[in-house]
Scaffold this active site. Structure first.
Site, PDB file in Angstrom:
ATOM      1  N   HIS A   3      27.076  60.081  14.355  1.00 41.91           N
ATOM      2  CA  HIS A   3      27.330  59.938  15.788  1.00 41.91           C
ATOM      3  C   HIS A   3      26.797  61.134  16.577  1.00 41.91           C
ATOM      4  CE1 HIS A   3      30.840  56.839  15.333  1.00 41.91           C
ATOM      5  NE2 HIS A   3      29.678  56.398  14.853  1.00 41.91           N
ATOM      6  N   GLU A  59      28.047  63.127  18.878  1.00 41.08           N
ATOM      7  CA  GLU A  59      28.874  64.333  18.994  1.00 41.08           C
ATOM      8  C   GLU A  59      28.803  65.168  17.717  1.00 41.08           C
ATOM      9  OE1 GLU A  59      30.823  60.921  21.277  1.00 41.08           O
ATOM     10  OE2 GLU A  59      29.921  61.172  19.320  1.00 41.08           O
TER      11      GLU A  59
END
Length: 172
Positions: free
Chosen positions: A79, A81
């Site tokens: 992901h 982040e």
């Protein structure tokens, strides 16, 4: 001559970087970007987008959402982040902030908390009713991480790669 008044805010700038980073994602369904920023100096510390780990070919792994777990994108995609956290090898994130185009899942939330990030500015909370985001919000509240949905008076910001469209002197 006075300064321009129509420049973008810091929030618009950093969310713009996150949105631009998302455009690097090969995921056909969901493109997410993240930008980690030093809260004191407004300097970008790292960026990331959702994609496969280094060395894993975008052409050899699945991008579908449905099917047997190992035949979907879910066990393989990093992901945005987490990628932003992992992409930085030197700076401390302690007390800083992350701009993300999509509210972080519970797994990214764990990494955000462990990295010491203290503020999340997010564009979309599309999955607010999912167990993953509910768990994220529980952890973030207990960890004292500030949450703020990005707001802008602008509906959009247009980028042009044509040299003729760049203003070097604001028309003066």
């Amino acid at each position: 001559m006075s300064k321009r008044e129509d420049y973008i805010s810091w929030d618009e700038y950093f969310m713009g970087i996150a949105l631009l980073s998302a455009q690097r994602s090969k995921d056909p369904g969901t493109q997410v970007g993240a930008c980690i920023v030093d809260r004191k100096t407004n300097r970008i510390l790292s960026v990331g987008y959702n994609g496969l780990p280094f060395g894993c070919s975008d052409d050899e792994f699945p991008w579908v959402r449905d099917g047997e777990f190992l035949d979907t994108k879910y066990p393989y995609v990093v992901h945005a982040e987490l990628n932003a956290i992992l992409n930085n090898r030197t700076a401390s994130f302690e007390g800083n902030k992350i701009y993300t185009t999509l509210f972080p899942c519970n797994e990214c939330t764990k990494a955000i908390i462990q990295a010491g990030i203290k503020e999340i500015i997010y564009l979309s909370d599309k999955y607010a009713d999912t167990d993953s985001v509910i768990a994220s919000k529980k952890m973030l509240e207990k960890a004292g991480v500030k949450l703020r949905q990005f707001k802008s008076s602008r509906d959009k910001l247009v980028l042009s790669f044509s040299p003729e469209n760049i203003s070097y002197n604001n028309g003066q």
